[in-house]
Design an enzyme around this catalytic site. Structure first.
Site, PDB file in Angstrom:
ATOM      1  N   LYS A 196      37.318  21.117  22.262  1.00 40.87           N
ATOM      2  CA  LYS A 196      38.644  20.531  22.455  1.00 40.87           C
ATOM      3  C   LYS A 196      39.419  20.587  21.142  1.00 40.87           C
ATOM      4  O   LYS A 196      38.976  20.057  20.130  1.00 40.87           O
ATOM      5  CB  LYS A 196      38.517  19.090  22.921  1.00 40.87           C
ATOM      6  CG  LYS A 196      39.845  18.443  23.237  1.00 40.87           C
ATOM      7  CD  LYS A 196      39.603  17.036  23.707  1.00 40.87           C
ATOM      8  CE  LYS A 196      40.891  16.299  23.966  1.00 40.87           C
ATOM      9  NZ  LYS A 196      40.643  14.856  24.006  1.00 40.87           N
TER      10      LYS A 196
ATOM     11  N   TYR B 281      33.127   6.582  17.195  1.00 39.62           N
ATOM     12  CA  TYR B 281      34.535   6.191  17.116  1.00 39.62           C
ATOM     13  C   TYR B 281      34.719   4.668  17.158  1.00 39.62           C
ATOM     14  O   TYR B 281      35.447   4.091  16.349  1.00 39.62           O
ATOM     15  CB  TYR B 281      35.316   6.851  18.252  1.00 39.62           C
ATOM     16  CG  TYR B 281      36.723   6.340  18.364  1.00 39.62           C
ATOM     17  CD1 TYR B 281      37.715   6.801  17.514  1.00 39.62           C
ATOM     18  CD2 TYR B 281      37.060   5.355  19.285  1.00 39.62           C
ATOM     19  CE1 TYR B 281      38.995   6.313  17.592  1.00 39.62           C
ATOM     20  CE2 TYR B 281      38.338   4.852  19.366  1.00 39.62           C
ATOM     21  CZ  TYR B 281      39.301   5.334  18.520  1.00 39.62           C
ATOM     22  OH  TYR B 281      40.574   4.831  18.598  1.00 39.62           O
TER      23      TYR B 281
ATOM     24  N   ASP C 296      38.809  14.326  15.734  1.00 32.86           N
ATOM     25  CA  ASP C 296      40.183  14.340  15.220  1.00 32.86           C
ATOM     26  C   ASP C 296      40.490  13.081  14.423  1.00 32.86           C
ATOM     27  O   ASP C 296      41.258  13.101  13.469  1.00 32.86           O
ATOM     28  CB  ASP C 296      41.167  14.468  16.385  1.00 32.86           C
ATOM     29  CG  ASP C 296      40.928  13.418  17.460  1.00 32.86           C
ATOM     30  OD1 ASP C 296      39.754  13.180  17.801  1.00 32.86           O
ATOM     31  OD2 ASP C 296      41.894  12.833  17.962  1.00 32.86           O
TER      32      ASP C 296
END
Lengths: 244, 514
Positions: free
Chosen positions: B368, B261, B296
């Site tokens: 998640k 990320y 995500d």
């Protein structure tokens, strides 16, 4: 007809819906308080259709009711699109014909804002809502610097890329960060470059008021729902046709 | 759960093998480099506390002083614990060093310094161990949530003293996990702010004191509710290792921790990120913390249908790196999200296929499940409906942790009433269909199975290419999320050094010995 009222299910009924929270527990008095607020907001009669206590000390209300206010569409001020909307092909042709070189665009999210979703929607090849971003325009050279770019870095990059236009996107609005950042941007460019060599400054973001361009020192503001094609068309209008 | 998609176990094994092959060179890189943040994390564990009057932590001042004298490549432990003989207290040493009063050296005979360093590191890790045991005890006493998925809610006011009552209210309203979002921009600070903070932008600064305050408040609420409420923060950005140490010391329960990320979305140097990531995950492993990975994010920049396989690739890489760092499957909160454009035909079936693929690939991981953000338009009514479908997809595919979606996403930071409406939405769906995953078995050879197979196949093709080309090159070429991130660029590169022959890190030694 320039005078209108809100429309529920009958012309002229003036019906609106409203929801809000009051910091009091739910009881008869809370309901009365909600109706009092609705009345002060000009809803008469107001119907309290839903109340629900949340936690210990808060109640959520939904109110439907008639407002007495009229709106005059003649008196509304908006920034109407003052340039023709072009297709990608027309944009490329206009740049080629008018500039005889590629139009250089530098974009970034400035300040601490890490939300690149706006600038990416406009610049990335991928684009948004079925429209490809500026990277897909053959006659544009696009540099997307990504997020959390400092204003001096952006000025430097714009200088290096001989940018015709600088696009910044601002999503975070807490404590008016988007306004402060945009002012810092325009001040820095004014300081770094003389008027003739300054790129077109464009700010975009969902919470900007498009009327604020002058106040913030930028050439144009684009609000919610702007598409890459609109920005490209504006660039042709302002840079190529030199109408800024 | 196994077998709903009819995945060929040989294909799944192949995907994991390729992920390992793609990831191993990065692990080798991480094992042979250190960063200023890794070294600061060691000093935090060793007990350096506090900050100078400008708010710069003593760990930063101490590491800077050591680096100025002897460089980063030996690690700071030998120089620091060598010099400690003359000072006794390690924070005092840091203060003196900041004032320029200490001259550091790499001791030629390092036995004494090593012994002291290991002793200090052991004391620090013992504190982490005690916090872990305490968590186990409290969970036993107060209990886990009665349902799956666990309900995960975000709090983000910027002011820790506002966050606390909001978090407590959220827990009372049904949240099982509270995440305190960090202030925008903290990722790119090369130090961790100190003390309780009341000023943040779109989030609250992560500080050790804020961690402590929030954990104590949630302990109170857990006791009142008879349910252990978990606390989440972020091990990301330039201070990933230090965040991990602070989380371990203050008994946080989950940490966002993604292997790529920072590189892709914050333009942090790739080597810095991989080194920091490995150390932070080793610390999380020891602390019993569940990591949350950030897949995500790919879906918000790339197209969630076209790029679905990049999520699978990232999940497999995250799993490989996590296992290598010592995390067990129940600690892998592998992420994925409901981000397909609702106007795409069959969008919900596509979401089910992707969500079920993740479920089947990682059967023992607490997945998640993250809500729509990209297609939340400000139309709050439609947004609430979309969140309902998101919740339903979570129930149908047996997700483990459900991040509650807000209908006001992209409009305002959630209001009290937004959160209440969002929780009603979750409760309705879980109450009405919470066990639907028992009955939901996609038709053999049908749309959902075919789509899942296709995504897995594309993931394998991509992993194949990455393994041949190396992961660093793939990242440099913009394989993930469109951004190109070369290994010799990005923020934080000047805080990276290759290990010298005598590099020494007592914490890594202890963590790898256990």
């Amino acid at each position: 007809m320039t005078i209108v009222r809100p429309y529920g299910d009958t012309t002229g009924d003036g019906m609106v819906q409203l929801s809000f929270t009051l910091p009091i527990p739910y009881d008869k008095r809370a309901e009365g308080a909600a109706l009092q607020l609705a009345a002060k907001m000009g809803m008469d009669p107001a119907m309290l259709v839903h109340s629900r206590q949340m936690g210990d000390g808060f109640t959520f209300f939904v109110v439907y009711g008639r407002v007495r206010h009229l709106v005059d569409t003649e008196q509304v001020q908006v920034v109407e699109r003052d340039f023709p909307l072009l297709s990608a092909k027309e944009v490329n042709a206009a740049i080629k014909r008018g500039l005889r070189r590629r139009l250089s665009v530098v974009g970034a999210c400035i300040g601490t804002d890490a939300h690149t979703v706006g600038i990416d929607a406009i610049l990335n090849l991928k684009g948004i809502a079925g429209e490809k971003g500026l990277e897909s325009y053959r006659e544009m050279a696009v540099l997307n610097m990504g997020s959390q770019v400092s204003v001096p870095e952006l000025v430097e990059a714009a200088r290096e890329a001989r940018a015709d236009a600088v696009l910044v996107s601002q999503v975070v609005t807490q404590r008016d960060a988007h306004l402060h950042n945009t002012r810092a941007l325009s001040a820095a460019f004014r300081e770094a470059l003389p008027a003739g060599r300054r790129p077109l400054l464009i700010a975009g973001g969902p919470r900007f008021d498009e009327l604020m361009a002058g106040e913030l020192g930028v050439d144009r503001i684009f609000g919610r729902g702007t598409t890459p094609r609109e920005v490209a068309s504006y660039l042709v209008h302002a840079v190529v046709e030199g109408t800024r | 759960m196994a077998g709903k998609l009819d995945l060929d176990p040989r294909v799944v094994r192949k995907a994991r093998r390729l992920a390992a092959r793609a990831g191993q060179p990065v692990v080798d890189l991480a094992r042979s480099h250190t960063t200023v943040s890794v070294e600061r994390a060691v000093l935090r564990l060793a007990g350096v506390r506090g900050a100078d009057p400008d708010g710069i932590p003593w760990v930063n001042r101490l590491v800077d002083a050591v680096v100025a004298d002897v460089g980063l490549e030996h690690g700071v432990s030998l120089p620091v614990f060598d010099a400690l003989r003359d000072y006794g207290d390690i924070t005092v040493l840091a203060q003196k060093a900041a004032a320029g009063a200490v001259r550091f050296r790499v001791p030629s005979s390092s036995h004494a310094a090593r012994r002291t360093a290991v002793k200090f590191a052991r004391v620090g890790l013992a504190r982490v161990d005690r916090r872990r045991a305490e968590r186990d005890r409290l969970i036993k006493r107060w209990g886990d949530p009665s349902q799956r998925p666990w309900i995960y809610l975000i709090v983000a006011t910027g002011d820790i003293h506002e966050d606390i009552p909001q978090a407590q209210a959220a827990a009372r309203a049904g949240a099982d996990v509270i995440a305190v979002i960090r202030s925008t921009g903290q990722s790119l600070l090369d130090y961790v702010p100190e003390g309780a903070t009341r000023e943040g932008f779109a989030g609250t600064y992560a500080t050790q004191e804020n961690f402590r305050l929030m954990r104590a408040a949630l302990d109170e609420t857990s006791k009142e509710l008879g349910r252990y409420v978990r606390l989440t923060n972020y091990a990301s950005g330039l201070c990933m290792p230090e965040m991990a140490v602070m989380a371990g010391l203050e008994r946080l329960d989950m940490m966002l921790n993604d292997s790529m990320y920072g590189i892709l979305f914050r333009d942090i140097n790739p080597i810095r990120t991989f080194v920091d990531q490995r150390f932070s995950r080793q610390v999380h492993a020891r602390a019993g913390i569940i990591i949350n990975t950030g897949e995500d994010n790919y879906l918000t920049t790339a197209d969630p249908v076209e790029a679905a396989h990049t999520v699978t690739v990232s999940q497999l890489l995250n799993e490989f790196f996590a296992h290598e760092a010592g995390l067990a499957d129940p600690q892998l909160g592998i992420g994925h999200a409901f981000e397909i454009n609702p106007d795409v035909p069959e969008s919900f079936r596509l979401e089910l296929a992707h969500a079920l693929l993740a479920r089947e690939l990682f059967p023992d991981a607490p997945l998640k499940w993250m809500p729509p953000t990209k297609h939340m338009t400000g139309d709050v009514f439609r947004g609430n409906l979309l969140d309902g479908f998101f919740n339903l997809a979570g129930a149908m595919t047996g997700q483990s942790i459900l991040l509650v979606g807000m209908m006001t996403e992209a409009v305002v930071t959630p209001w009290l009433s937004d959160r209440d409406i969002a929780l009603q939405n979750v409760r309705y769906v879980l109450g009405a269909a919470g066990n639907l995953h028992e009955d939901f078995v996609p038709a053999r050879g049908g749309f959902i199975q075919r789509r899942a197979h296709q995504v897995l196949g594309e993931a394998i093709d991509l992993l194949d290419r990455i393994a041949d080309d190396t992961l660093l090159n793939a990242i440099a070429d913009g394989t993930f999320g469109i951004m190109r991130r070369p290994a010799d660029r990005g923020k934080g590169l000047d805080g990276v050094a290759a290990h010298a022959g005598d590099y020494f890190n007592p914490v890594t030694e202890l963590l790898e010995a256990s």
